[in-house]
Design a protein around this motif. Structure first.
Motif, mmCIF file in Angstrom:
data_model
loop_
_atom_site.group_PDB
_atom_site.id
_atom_site.type_symbol
_atom_site.label_atom_id
_atom_site.label_comp_id
_atom_site.label_asym_id
_atom_site.label_seq_id
_atom_site.Cartn_x
_atom_site.Cartn_y
_atom_site.Cartn_z
ATOM 1 N N ILE A 101 0.836 -1.212 0.000
ATOM 2 C CA ILE A 101 0.000 0.000 0.000
ATOM 3 C C ILE A 101 0.866 1.256 0.000
ATOM 4 O O ILE A 101 0.593 2.210 -0.744
ATOM 5 N N PHE A 102 1.925 1.282 0.826
ATOM 6 C CA PHE A 102 2.816 2.448 0.837
ATOM 7 C C PHE A 102 3.473 2.665 -0.524
ATOM 8 O O PHE A 102 3.583 3.796 -0.989
ATOM 9 N N ILE A 105 0.849 4.168 -2.799
ATOM 10 C CA ILE A 105 0.560 5.566 -2.460
ATOM 11 C C ILE A 105 1.707 6.465 -2.924
ATOM 12 O O ILE A 105 1.465 7.548 -3.466
ATOM 13 N N LEU A 108 1.361 6.933 -6.546
ATOM 14 C CA LEU A 108 0.297 7.900 -6.838
ATOM 15 C C LEU A 108 0.761 9.329 -6.596
ATOM 16 O O LEU A 108 0.449 10.231 -7.381
ATOM 17 N N ILE A 109 1.479 9.544 -5.513
ATOM 18 C CA ILE A 109 1.967 10.892 -5.205
ATOM 19 C C ILE A 109 2.920 11.377 -6.295
ATOM 20 O O ILE A 109 2.850 12.527 -6.736
ATOM 21 N N TYR A 112 0.956 12.458 -9.370
ATOM 22 C CA TYR A 112 -0.155 13.374 -9.090
ATOM 23 C C TYR A 112 -0.462 14.206 -10.349
ATOM 24 O O TYR A 112 0.415 14.747 -10.989
ATOM 25 N N GLY A 121 -5.599 1.989 -8.674
ATOM 26 C CA GLY A 121 -5.776 1.497 -7.312
ATOM 27 C C GLY A 121 -6.783 0.386 -7.213
ATOM 28 O O GLY A 121 -7.588 0.152 -8.115
ATOM 29 N N TYR A 133 -5.751 14.444 -5.022
ATOM 30 C CA TYR A 133 -5.627 14.160 -3.594
ATOM 31 C C TYR A 133 -6.737 13.236 -3.089
ATOM 32 O O TYR A 133 -6.527 12.465 -2.158
ATOM 33 N N ILE A 136 -5.648 9.678 -3.846
ATOM 34 C CA ILE A 136 -4.568 9.305 -2.924
ATOM 35 C C ILE A 136 -5.137 9.050 -1.536
ATOM 36 O O ILE A 136 -4.782 8.068 -0.882
ATOM 37 N N ASP A 139 -7.117 5.657 -1.464
ATOM 38 C CA ASP A 139 -6.246 4.492 -1.358
ATOM 39 C C ASP A 139 -5.428 4.512 -0.074
ATOM 40 O O ASP A 139 -5.030 3.464 0.422
ATOM 41 N N GLY A 140 -5.170 5.702 0.454
ATOM 42 C CA GLY A 140 -4.447 5.810 1.722
ATOM 43 C C GLY A 140 -5.242 5.294 2.905
ATOM 44 O O GLY A 140 -4.668 4.822 3.896
ATOM 45 N N CYS A 142 -6.767 2.658 3.035
ATOM 46 C CA CYS A 142 -6.556 1.200 3.114
ATOM 47 C C CYS A 142 -5.469 0.812 4.114
ATOM 48 O O CYS A 142 -5.421 -0.333 4.557
#
Length: 163
Positions: A101-102, A105, A108-109, A112, A121, A133, A136, A139-140, A142
């Motif tokens: 997951i990290f 993320i 994704l960042i 952006y 995701g 955002y 992000i 999914d964050g 999660c």
């Protein structure tokens, strides 16, 4: 003396309620992680070529790794979803889940504002999306159950050691 007996029974009842709420929270965290990982892995397996094509829209993933990642990630997600219920492997699966997951993320960042024609995701809409955002954050979210489980599991061990 009667008040002290009643008071101690009330304290024991309060402790049991707290312990049972922790158990419910632990169980719900595992259910959430398992469902998300199984859903994500199975949907990627169903159309693995679309997933591999989606990886091409992430600029910083080398082209040589698209096929490898395209097959490893769904397998890993399904394994996490299933093996998280196997107590001896649970901590390893939680660790792997957090890293997965990290990593996503972070990806994704980095991307952006990019346009993703197939969504992005495990909670994606499978329609065209632009990474912003909200995606992000979606999914964050999660990652939260993994930390809830980790914190409550440590408290649970502490409670059983005290009694």
């Amino acid at each position: 003396m009667v008040k002290s007996l009643v008071g101690s029974k009330v304290n024991i009842l309060k402790m049991n309620i707290k312990i049972s709420l922790k158990n419910i929270s632990l169980y719900c965290s595992l259910v959430f992680i398992s469902i998300i990982m199984l859903y994500s892995g199975i949907t990627k397996f169903v159309d693995v070529f679309q997933f591999i094509n989606t990886l091409s829209y992430y600029k910083y993933i080398p082209n040589q790794l698209h096929v490898i990642i395209g097959y490893i990630v769904p397998i890993l997600e399904v394994l996490i979803g299933l093996l998280i219920w196997h107590r001896p492997l649970r901590n390893y699966m939680l660790f792997t889940y957090k890293i997965l997951i990290f990593s996503f993320i972070l990806l994704l960042i980095i991307h952006y504002g990019s346009y993703m024609p197939y969504g992005c995701g495990c909670l994606g809409t499978n329609d065209a999306e632009t990474i912003d955002y909200l995606i992000i954050l979606r999914d964050g979210i999660c990652i939260i159950p993994a930390y809830i489980y980790s914190i409550l599991a440590k408290q649970r061990i502490f409670i059983t050691e005290q009694t």
